[in-house]
Design a protein around this motif. Structure first.
Motif, PDB file in Angstrom:
ATOM      1  N   TYR A  51     -31.189  -1.641  20.215  1.00  0.00           N
ATOM      2  CA  TYR A  51     -32.541  -1.334  19.696  1.00  0.00           C
ATOM      3  C   TYR A  51     -32.630   0.114  19.211  1.00  0.00           C
ATOM      4  N   LYS A  52     -31.788   0.994  19.744  1.00  0.00           N
ATOM      5  CA  LYS A  52     -31.780   2.363  19.216  1.00  0.00           C
ATOM      6  C   LYS A  52     -31.310   2.351  17.755  1.00  0.00           C
ATOM      7  N   ILE A  53     -30.292   1.531  17.455  1.00  0.00           N
ATOM      8  CA  ILE A  53     -29.805   1.392  16.073  1.00  0.00           C
ATOM      9  C   ILE A  53     -30.880   0.726  15.211  1.00  0.00           C
ATOM     10  N   GLN A 132     -17.564  -1.595  30.991  1.00  0.00           N
ATOM     11  CA  GLN A 132     -16.610  -0.511  30.755  1.00  0.00           C
ATOM     12  C   GLN A 132     -17.279   0.857  30.787  1.00  0.00           C
ATOM     13  N   THR A 133     -18.559   0.911  30.406  1.00  0.00           N
ATOM     14  CA  THR A 133     -19.287   2.183  30.527  1.00  0.00           C
ATOM     15  C   THR A 133     -19.366   2.597  31.988  1.00  0.00           C
ATOM     16  N   ALA A 134     -19.730   1.638  32.833  1.00  0.00           N
ATOM     17  CA  ALA A 134     -19.829   1.928  34.267  1.00  0.00           C
ATOM     18  C   ALA A 134     -18.478   2.364  34.823  1.00  0.00           C
ATOM     19  N   GLY A 156     -30.185  -1.908  36.458  1.00  0.00           N
ATOM     20  CA  GLY A 156     -30.066  -2.189  35.023  1.00  0.00           C
ATOM     21  C   GLY A 156     -28.658  -2.632  34.656  1.00  0.00           C
ATOM     22  N   GLY A 157     -28.420  -2.771  33.352  1.00  0.00           N
ATOM     23  CA  GLY A 157     -27.139  -3.290  32.880  1.00  0.00           C
ATOM     24  C   GLY A 157     -25.963  -2.452  33.338  1.00  0.00           C
ATOM     25  N   VAL A 158     -25.966  -1.158  33.043  1.00  0.00           N
ATOM     26  CA  VAL A 158     -24.859  -0.280  33.441  1.00  0.00           C
ATOM     27  C   VAL A 158     -24.981   0.097  34.915  1.00  0.00           C
ATOM     28  N   GLY A 159     -26.201   0.509  35.325  1.00  0.00           N
ATOM     29  CA  GLY A 159     -26.394   0.991  36.692  1.00  0.00           C
ATOM     30  C   GLY A 159     -26.030  -0.051  37.737  1.00  0.00           C
ATOM     31  N   ALA A 177     -34.743   2.031  41.750  1.00  0.00           N
ATOM     32  CA  ALA A 177     -35.208   0.820  41.062  1.00  0.00           C
ATOM     33  C   ALA A 177     -36.641   0.572  41.495  1.00  0.00           C
ATOM     34  N   SER A 178     -37.327  -0.279  40.743  1.00  0.00           N
ATOM     35  CA  SER A 178     -38.665  -0.660  41.186  1.00  0.00           C
ATOM     36  C   SER A 178     -38.529  -1.663  42.343  1.00  0.00           C
ATOM     37  N   ARG A 179     -39.621  -1.819  43.093  1.00  0.00           N
ATOM     38  CA  ARG A 179     -39.566  -2.570  44.351  1.00  0.00           C
ATOM     39  C   ARG A 179     -38.977  -3.968  44.214  1.00  0.00           C
ATOM     40  N   GLY A 180     -39.292  -4.624  43.085  1.00  0.00           N
ATOM     41  CA  GLY A 180     -38.828  -5.994  42.895  1.00  0.00           C
ATOM     42  C   GLY A 180     -37.314  -6.121  42.882  1.00  0.00           C
ATOM     43  N   ASN A 181     -36.611  -5.017  42.674  1.00  0.00           N
ATOM     44  CA  ASN A 181     -35.139  -5.064  42.647  1.00  0.00           C
ATOM     45  C   ASN A 181     -34.503  -4.566  43.937  1.00  0.00           C
ATOM     46  N   HIS A 182     -35.317  -4.162  44.914  1.00  0.00           N
ATOM     47  CA  HIS A 182     -34.740  -3.554  46.120  1.00  0.00           C
ATOM     48  C   HIS A 182     -33.939  -4.551  46.969  1.00  0.00           C
ATOM     49  N   GLU A 194     -37.406   4.082  45.329  1.00  0.00           N
ATOM     50  CA  GLU A 194     -38.215   3.942  44.117  1.00  0.00           C
ATOM     51  C   GLU A 194     -38.048   5.171  43.241  1.00  0.00           C
ATOM     52  N   TYR A 195     -38.080   4.987  41.939  1.00  0.00           N
ATOM     53  CA  TYR A 195     -38.057   6.148  41.046  1.00  0.00           C
ATOM     54  C   TYR A 195     -39.476   6.665  40.865  1.00  0.00           C
ATOM     55  N   GLY A 196     -39.616   7.778  40.156  1.00  0.00           N
ATOM     56  CA  GLY A 196     -40.952   8.368  39.966  1.00  0.00           C
ATOM     57  C   GLY A 196     -41.127   9.567  40.881  1.00  0.00           C
ATOM     58  N   GLY A 253     -19.298   8.519  28.598  1.00  0.00           N
ATOM     59  CA  GLY A 253     -19.695   7.133  28.398  1.00  0.00           C
ATOM     60  C   GLY A 253     -18.459   6.261  28.274  1.00  0.00           C
ATOM     61  N   ARG A 254     -18.631   5.160  27.598  1.00  0.00           N
ATOM     62  CA  ARG A 254     -17.541   4.207  27.446  1.00  0.00           C
ATOM     63  C   ARG A 254     -16.477   4.795  26.535  1.00  0.00           C
ATOM     64  N   GLY A 255     -15.234   4.728  26.970  1.00  0.00           N
ATOM     65  CA  GLY A 255     -14.136   5.166  26.124  1.00  0.00           C
ATOM     66  C   GLY A 255     -13.736   4.046  25.167  1.00  0.00           C
ATOM     67  N   GLN A 297     -38.057  -2.849  29.535  1.00  0.00           N
ATOM     68  CA  GLN A 297     -37.471  -1.793  30.390  1.00  0.00           C
ATOM     69  C   GLN A 297     -37.347  -2.142  31.871  1.00  0.00           C
ATOM     70  N   HIS A 298     -37.800  -3.301  32.304  1.00  0.00           N
ATOM     71  CA  HIS A 298     -37.767  -3.575  33.745  1.00  0.00           C
ATOM     72  C   HIS A 298     -37.069  -4.897  34.017  1.00  0.00           C
ATOM     73  N   LEU A 299     -35.774  -4.895  33.817  1.00  0.00           N
ATOM     74  CA  LEU A 299     -35.065  -6.135  34.092  1.00  0.00           C
ATOM     75  C   LEU A 299     -33.891  -5.860  35.020  1.00  0.00           C
ATOM     76  N   ARG A 300     -33.411  -6.937  35.613  1.00  0.00           N
ATOM     77  CA  ARG A 300     -32.241  -6.826  36.490  1.00  0.00           C
ATOM     78  C   ARG A 300     -31.057  -7.426  35.749  1.00  0.00           C
TER      79      ARG A 300
HETATM   80  N1  LIG Z   1     -22.691   6.350  26.308  1.00  0.00           N
HETATM   81  C1  LIG Z   1     -22.361   5.093  26.537  1.00  0.00           C
HETATM   82  O1  LIG Z   1     -21.190   4.727  26.422  1.00  0.00           O
HETATM   83  C2  LIG Z   1     -23.436   4.132  26.968  1.00  0.00           C
HETATM   84  C3  LIG Z   1     -23.101   2.791  27.164  1.00  0.00           C
HETATM   85  C4  LIG Z   1     -24.059   1.929  27.646  1.00  0.00           C
HETATM   86  C5  LIG Z   1     -25.372   2.388  27.869  1.00  0.00           C
HETATM   87  N2  LIG Z   1     -25.687   3.681  27.607  1.00  0.00           N
HETATM   88  C6  LIG Z   1     -27.067   4.170  27.823  1.00  0.00           C
HETATM   89  O2  LIG Z   1     -27.336   4.139  29.224  1.00  0.00           O
HETATM   90  C7  LIG Z   1     -28.708   3.819  29.437  1.00  0.00           C
HETATM   91  C8  LIG Z   1     -28.805   2.626  30.398  1.00  0.00           C
HETATM   92  O3  LIG Z   1     -28.297   1.451  29.760  1.00  0.00           O
HETATM   93  P1  LIG Z   1     -28.532   0.031  30.450  1.00  0.00           P
HETATM   94  O4  LIG Z   1     -27.864  -0.984  29.610  1.00  0.00           O
HETATM   95  O5  LIG Z   1     -28.185   0.107  31.893  1.00  0.00           O
HETATM   96  O6  LIG Z   1     -30.136  -0.077  30.301  1.00  0.00           O
HETATM   97  P2  LIG Z   1     -31.119  -1.187  30.857  1.00  0.00           P
HETATM   98  O7  LIG Z   1     -30.378  -2.299  31.490  1.00  0.00           O
HETATM   99  O8  LIG Z   1     -32.065  -1.517  29.758  1.00  0.00           O
HETATM  100  O9  LIG Z   1     -31.938  -0.394  31.985  1.00  0.00           O
HETATM  101  C9  LIG Z   1     -33.042  -1.018  32.519  1.00  0.00           C
HETATM  102  C10 LIG Z   1     -33.331  -0.392  33.864  1.00  0.00           C
HETATM  103  O10 LIG Z   1     -34.028   0.850  33.726  1.00  0.00           O
HETATM  104  C11 LIG Z   1     -34.807   1.008  34.898  1.00  0.00           C
HETATM  105  N3  LIG Z   1     -35.917   1.944  34.725  1.00  0.00           N
HETATM  106  C12 LIG Z   1     -37.045   1.774  33.998  1.00  0.00           C
HETATM  107  N4  LIG Z   1     -37.853   2.861  34.114  1.00  0.00           N
HETATM  108  C13 LIG Z   1     -37.194   3.736  34.944  1.00  0.00           C
HETATM  109  C14 LIG Z   1     -37.492   5.038  35.437  1.00  0.00           C
HETATM  110  N5  LIG Z   1     -38.647   5.676  35.110  1.00  0.00           N
HETATM  111  N6  LIG Z   1     -36.592   5.651  36.254  1.00  0.00           N
HETATM  112  C15 LIG Z   1     -35.428   5.040  36.597  1.00  0.00           C
HETATM  113  N7  LIG Z   1     -35.097   3.785  36.158  1.00  0.00           N
HETATM  114  C16 LIG Z   1     -35.959   3.153  35.322  1.00  0.00           C
HETATM  115  C17 LIG Z   1     -35.308  -0.388  35.202  1.00  0.00           C
HETATM  116  O11 LIG Z   1     -35.471  -0.486  36.589  1.00  0.00           O
HETATM  117  P3  LIG Z   1     -36.470  -1.544  37.288  1.00  0.00           P
HETATM  118  O12 LIG Z   1     -36.280  -2.867  36.571  1.00  0.00           O
HETATM  119  O13 LIG Z   1     -35.992  -1.577  38.682  1.00  0.00           O
HETATM  120  O14 LIG Z   1     -37.854  -1.015  37.063  1.00  0.00           O
HETATM  121  C18 LIG Z   1     -34.207  -1.319  34.660  1.00  0.00           C
HETATM  122  O15 LIG Z   1     -33.447  -1.917  35.693  1.00  0.00           O
HETATM  123  C19 LIG Z   1     -29.324   3.588  28.056  1.00  0.00           C
HETATM  124  O16 LIG Z   1     -29.922   4.788  27.612  1.00  0.00           O
HETATM  125  C20 LIG Z   1     -28.122   3.273  27.185  1.00  0.00           C
HETATM  126  O17 LIG Z   1     -28.313   3.544  25.820  1.00  0.00           O
HETATM  127  C21 LIG Z   1     -24.745   4.569  27.178  1.00  0.00           C
END
Ligand SMILES: NC(=O)c1ccc[n+]([C@@H]2O[C@H](COP(=O)([O-])OP(=O)(O)OC[C@H]3O[C@@H](n4cnc5c(N)ncnc54)[C@H](OP(=O)(O)O)[C@@H]3O)[C@@H](O)[C@H]2O)c1
Length: 309
Positions: A51-53, A132-134, A156-159, A177-182, A194-196, A253-255, A297-300
């Motif tokens: 979506y950034k692209i 691979q990023t993780a 989230g996806g990487v985290g 993470a938000s409470r629903g993911n704890h 919790e974040y914030g 990030g990802r190599g 922004q709030h998915l698992r």
């Molecule tokens: N450089 C690289 O190689 C590379 C590669 C991949 C990704 N990235 C970047 O890394 C970032 C994360 O990617 P992703 O795929 O993991 O994203 P994602 O899956 O969309 O991340 C969603 C997560 O963000 C959490 N979140 C929402 N608001 C938050 C807040 N205020 N504080 C802390 N967490 C919050 C949500 O948590 P809850 O659902 O629990 O609310 C959700 O689980 C993005 O910016 C992406 O562009 C970089």
């Protein structure tokens, strides 16, 4: 008469903007060139970079019209010259520069790993980029037993993958993470907070020493909190912040795509060490809905679209 099997549906956009700029276009099926294979897409994972692209992020230099999608799973249906490792019928997954959101995708053979038995194709389609990023981010800080790390956006996806890899390496992992993911994080061996506003205090309440490293997958407010906890900048890695990171903060990030890493990640998912939840599955023609879910922004875990394989 046009042969339906020679038509490829490709997600395309002709202007930058929200999910509404995405269209499914019909294009002729292309043939793979040297070192390439054509994959019948089973599932393709969505990532924030997509979506950034699509929104026109200047750092990507995207020329219009363009396609989207950087990771996929599927079955090899055609091979180009000089292809040695892959054959027609092989189930594969991997990441590519762009264009995964299509029924058939031309990919470099070198980017594709085998999908092992027992790895669901939807998970395989969502694993390569975030996984691979993780892996590469975690490796850059040499995390091992004895470390205590903090991860933002840990569900989230990487985290989600990074936190589980660190648990597997023997580290103590605190994740925001938000409470629903704890409950999910706890089940995966991660201590949730919790974040914030109260984030740093919640971390201090769990440990009485400074964490050894931190990984940011959300952005500036997480990095500020990590610094406030006393974590040295060089032990903080941010994948979410752009160029304006505070001095010393790392941005590994990802190599380059690495099929050995992908193979290891796939095996870890199969044996249960890493779980990659699929938060939403959509058909290719529902790609706009898939982005709406991701951009909420709030998915698992991950969101995927499927082709008509
Ligand atoms: N450089 C690289 O190689 C590379 C590669 C991949 C990704 N990235 C970047 O890394 C970032 C994360 O990617 P992703 O795929 O993991 O994203 P994602 O899956 O969309 O991340 C969603 C997560 O963000 C959490 N979140 C929402 N608001 C938050 C807040 N205020 N504080 C802390 N967490 C919050 C949500 O948590 P809850 O659902 O629990 O609310 C959700 O689980 C993005 O910016 C992406 O562009 C970089």
């Amino acid at each position: 008469m046009v042969d339906a099997t020679s038509i490829n549906r490709v997600v395309t956009f002709w202007e930058f903007g929200g999910p509404e700029v995405l269209h499914l276009e019909q294009q002729p099926l292309a043939e793979p060139g040297p070192g390439e294979v054509r994959v019948r897409m089973a599932f393709a994972g969505l990532n924030p970079v997509d979506y950034k692209i699509r929104r026109g992020g200047p750092q990507y230099g995207t020329q219009l019209p363009s396609t989207l999608g950087r990771e996929l799973s599927g079955v090899v249906e055609s091979t180009g010259a000089e292809v040695e490792r892959l054959a027609v019928g092989d189930p594969v997954f991997g990441s590519i520069p762009v264009g995964a959101f299509a029924d058939a995708v031309i990919v470099p053979e070198a980017n594709m790993a085998f999908v092992p038995d027992d790895l669901p194709m939807d998970v395989a389609g969502a694993l390569a980029l975030a996984g691979q990023t993780a892996w590469d981010a975690l490796a850059s800080q040499g995390i091992r037993r004895g470390d205590t790390i903090v991860v933002s956006a840990a569900a989230g996806g990487v985290g989600g993958i990074l936190a589980q890899l660190a648990v597997h390496a023997g580290a103590r992992v605190i994740g925001s993470a938000s409470r629903g993911n704890h409950a999910w994080l706890r089940a995966r061996g991660v201590e949730p907070v919790e974040y914030g506003q109260g984030f740093a205090d919640s971390v201090r309440a769990l440990i009485d020493s400074v964490p050894t490293a931190a990984f940011d997958l959300h952005g500036a407010e997480s990095v500020e909190a990590f610094l406030g906890l006393g974590i040295p900048a060089v032990r903080i890695n941010s994948n979410a912040m752009g160029a304006a990171v505070p001095a010393g903060v790392q941005r590994v990030g990802r190599g380059a795509p690495n099929v050995d890493t992908l193979g290891t990640l796939a095996a870890m998912v199969v044996d249960g060490a890493v779980e990659v939840p699929i938060a939403g599955r959509y058909r290719l023609e529902q790609v706009r809905d898939a982005f709406e879910l991701l951009e909420g922004q709030h998915l698992r875990g991950k969101v995927v679209v499927s082709g008509n394989d």
